[in-house]
Design an enzyme around this catalytic site. Structure first.
Site, PDB file in Angstrom:
ATOM      1  N   THR A   1       0.811  -1.221   0.000  1.00  0.00           N
ATOM      2  CA  THR A   1       0.000   0.000   0.000  1.00  0.00           C
ATOM      3  C   THR A   1       0.845   1.271   0.000  1.00  0.00           C
ATOM      4  OG1 THR A   1      -0.098  -0.100   2.402  1.00  0.00           O
ATOM      5  CG2 THR A   1      -1.959  -1.074   1.209  1.00  0.00           C
TER       6      THR A   1
ATOM      7  N   TRP B   1       7.576   3.714   0.820  1.00  0.00           N
ATOM      8  CA  TRP B   1       7.602   5.164   0.569  1.00  0.00           C
ATOM      9  C   TRP B   1       7.419   5.939   1.875  1.00  0.00           C
ATOM     10  CZ3 TRP B   1       3.433   7.979  -2.882  1.00  0.00           C
ATOM     11  CH2 TRP B   1       3.888   9.257  -3.200  1.00  0.00           C
TER      12      TRP B   1
ATOM     13  N   HIS C   1       2.487  -4.782   9.850  1.00  0.00           N
ATOM     14  CA  HIS C   1       1.410  -5.078   8.897  1.00  0.00           C
ATOM     15  C   HIS C   1       0.186  -5.618   9.646  1.00  0.00           C
ATOM     16  CE1 HIS C   1       3.476  -4.212   5.266  1.00  0.00           C
ATOM     17  NE2 HIS C   1       4.210  -5.294   5.190  1.00  0.00           N
TER      18      HIS C   1
ATOM     19  N   ARG D   1      -4.616   1.930   0.159  1.00  0.00           N
ATOM     20  CA  ARG D   1      -4.496   2.154  -1.290  1.00  0.00           C
ATOM     21  C   ARG D   1      -5.655   1.480  -2.007  1.00  0.00           C
ATOM     22  NH1 ARG D   1       0.774  -0.024  -4.760  1.00  0.00           N
ATOM     23  NH2 ARG D   1       0.492   1.366  -6.532  1.00  0.00           N
TER      24      ARG D   1
ATOM     25  N   TYR E   1      -2.551   6.295  -0.330  1.00  0.00           N
ATOM     26  CA  TYR E   1      -1.437   6.354  -1.289  1.00  0.00           C
ATOM     27  C   TYR E   1      -1.755   7.357  -2.403  1.00  0.00           C
ATOM     28  CZ  TYR E   1       1.886   4.433  -4.763  1.00  0.00           C
ATOM     29  OH  TYR E   1       2.893   4.255  -5.698  1.00  0.00           O
TER      30      TYR E   1
ATOM     31  N   ARG F   1       8.400  -1.098  -7.948  1.00  0.00           N
ATOM     32  CA  ARG F   1       7.998  -1.671  -9.230  1.00  0.00           C
ATOM     33  C   ARG F   1       7.670  -0.534 -10.182  1.00  0.00           C
ATOM     34  NH1 ARG F   1       3.462  -3.595 -11.938  1.00  0.00           N
ATOM     35  NH2 ARG F   1       2.157  -2.548 -10.399  1.00  0.00           N
TER      36      ARG F   1
ATOM     37  N   GLY G   1       5.078   2.152  -8.974  1.00  0.00           N
ATOM     38  CA  GLY G   1       4.711   3.292  -8.129  1.00  0.00           C
ATOM     39  C   GLY G   1       3.680   4.195  -8.777  1.00  0.00           C
TER      40      GLY G   1
HETATM   41  P1  A3P Z   1       3.528  -1.079  -7.384  1.00  0.00           P
HETATM   42  O1  A3P Z   1       3.772  -2.552  -7.275  1.00  0.00           O
HETATM   43  O2  A3P Z   1       2.120  -0.747  -7.764  1.00  0.00           O
HETATM   44  O3  A3P Z   1       4.512  -0.381  -8.249  1.00  0.00           O
HETATM   45  P2  A3P Z   1       4.887  -1.560  -0.035  1.00  0.00           P
HETATM   46  O4  A3P Z   1       6.022  -0.644   0.218  1.00  0.00           O
HETATM   47  O5  A3P Z   1       3.754  -1.390   0.928  1.00  0.00           O
HETATM   48  O6  A3P Z   1       5.346  -2.947  -0.209  1.00  0.00           O
HETATM   49  O7  A3P Z   1       4.246  -1.088  -1.422  1.00  0.00           O
HETATM   50  C1  A3P Z   1       4.956  -1.257  -2.623  1.00  0.00           C
HETATM   51  C2  A3P Z   1       4.313  -0.381  -3.671  1.00  0.00           C
HETATM   52  O8  A3P Z   1       4.715   0.985  -3.442  1.00  0.00           O
HETATM   53  C3  A3P Z   1       4.800  -0.754  -5.047  1.00  0.00           C
HETATM   54  O9  A3P Z   1       3.717  -0.440  -5.916  1.00  0.00           O
HETATM   55  C4  A3P Z   1       5.981   0.194  -5.228  1.00  0.00           C
HETATM   56  O10 A3P Z   1       6.357   0.395  -6.543  1.00  0.00           O
HETATM   57  C5  A3P Z   1       5.436   1.462  -4.582  1.00  0.00           C
HETATM   58  N1  A3P Z   1       6.490   2.377  -4.134  1.00  0.00           N
HETATM   59  C6  A3P Z   1       7.654   2.053  -3.518  1.00  0.00           C
HETATM   60  N2  A3P Z   1       8.367   3.161  -3.279  1.00  0.00           N
HETATM   61  C7  A3P Z   1       7.657   4.212  -3.732  1.00  0.00           C
HETATM   62  C8  A3P Z   1       7.893   5.617  -3.796  1.00  0.00           C
HETATM   63  N3  A3P Z   1       8.995   6.144  -3.326  1.00  0.00           N
HETATM   64  N4  A3P Z   1       6.919   6.384  -4.342  1.00  0.00           N
HETATM   65  C9  A3P Z   1       5.783   5.844  -4.831  1.00  0.00           C
HETATM   66  N5  A3P Z   1       5.514   4.526  -4.831  1.00  0.00           N
HETATM   67  C10 A3P Z   1       6.430   3.710  -4.277  1.00  0.00           C
END
Ligand code: A3P
Length: 336
Positions: free
Chosen positions: A78, A82, A141, A164, A230, A300, A302
């Site tokens: 979610t 970040w 979590h 999210r 998010y 991935r 984001g």
């Molecule tokens: P996607 O797989 O949709 O790209 P978590 O940190 O809770 O595991 O969530 C991972 C998700 O947050 C992934 O989404 C990842 O790409 C995205 N993410 C990680 N770092 C980020 C950043 N700095 N800004 C925005 N999204 C980010």
């Protein structure tokens, strides 16, 4: 004299928790796992048996919150990574310059560890957690209802929650967990993952109940729990980060605002910056004794709405309908 890191008391505490864990585990219903063979159903939520359930017992039995602690709670995928980077950067903004910042050489999960797996994942001890300097930044979590009262009742320590759009969570989670799935298990298809998600059978799921627990508590206790989305962070990061700073007791001064400090933090923690750092391309996070995750897998795309690129129109409609029904009357909207 410094206390021993592996005192007999710690060993005894561990073995009591382990016993409780083994006894509890033996009685729980099981469901299909995403990255593990099974998930277990414990007090309304689906947890990984070794990591999440064990971590929960450990927190319930041993964790002592401090008034200055800052907790980050989230369902996986979610935006945890970040938000960890952002909170760490906000809290430590006067300690480090941009060129020597710890986030340049350590992943967000190393700067802001998971409480759930603190001891199990890295051979760390309870004592090590006790001597961390304040404010401690710890993430979980776990759903709100499973956290010990000492964490939820204390009015002083702060808790930030992020959620999210469930469609983006589902797809992000499916792609991520398939990478962690042991080779001896066949890959989980998107169709299977979708069905499981809709039934609530996913890590720390049902997702909607995870979100609703924190949402309701944030309405009752807005001084203690800050509820973020998010999508809002993507849309208006400046406003959200200012609010975050205020909430965790590190407000930005007018001089900082006009001096570009908020923008500096946003740039440091941006997807583009973090995902291109050597540490986030190459290092490995020991999430628990059994689970190692390549840091690059936390970054991935984001983006908002990427789930729609994977799901069929029928899946989108069905999941939207489930979420609308589950959130009905709560005042919360998720996705569209
Ligand atoms: P996607 O797989 O949709 O790209 P978590 O940190 O809770 O595991 O969530 C991972 C998700 O947050 C992934 O989404 C990842 O790409 C995205 N993410 C990680 N770092 C980020 C950043 N700095 N800004 C925005 N999204 C980010």
């Amino acid at each position: 004299m410094a206390a021993s890191l592996t005192s007999p008391l710690c060993d005894q505490q561990h073995s009591n928790s382990n016993e409780r864990y083994e006894e509890t585990l033996a009685k729980l219903p099981i469901g299909k796992g995403w990255a593990t063979e099974h998930l277990v159903h414990y007090q309304g939520f689906w947890l990984t048996p070794r990591t999440a359930l064990k971590g929960l017992m450990w927190i319930q039995d041993h964790f002592n919150p401090r008034a200055t602690d800052i907790f980050l709670a989230s369902s996986p995928k979610t935006g945890t990574t970040w938000l960890k980077a952002l909170i760490f950067a906000i809290v430590n903004r006067t300690r480090y310059g941009i060129s020597d910042h710890p986030l340049l050489t350590a992943g967000p999960h190393d700067c802001f560890p998971f409480l759930d797996t603190y001891v199990d994942g890295n051979n760390r001890s309870l004592h090590e957690l006790d001597v961390l300097p304040s404010p401690r930044l710890l993430s979980t979590h776990l759903p709100l209802g499973l956290l010990p009262n000492s964490m939820t009742d204390d009015q002083s320590c702060r808790l930030v929650y992020i959620c999210r759009d469930p469609k983006d969570v589902l797809v992000s989670k499916w792609l991520f967990l398939n990478k962690l799935r042991p080779r001896q298990l066949p890959p989980l298809s998107l169709e299977e993952a979708f069905e499981l998600f809709c039934q609530g059978v996913s890590h720390y799921g049902p997702y909607w109940n995870h979100v609703l627990g924190y949402w309701k508590a944030s309405l009752e206790n807005p001084e203690k729990i800050l509820f973020l989305k998010y999508e809002d962070l993507k849309k208006d990061p400046f406003v959200v980060v200012k609010r975050l700073g205020e909430f965790i007791g590190h407000p930005f001064s007018l001089e900082e605002e006009s001096g570009g400090v908020v923008e500096g933090i946003l740039k440091l923690c941006s997807f583009e910056n973090l995902s291109n750092l050597e540490v986030n391309k190459t290092s490995v996070l020991k999430y628990s004794r059994d689970i190692r995750v390549d840091n690059r897998d936390f970054f991935r795309k984001g983006e908002v709405g990427d789930g729609n690129n994977y799901l069929t129109e029928e899946m989108i409609q069905r999941l939207n309908a489930i979420i609308s029904e589950k959130l009905l009357g709560s005042g919360l909207e998720l996705g569209n």
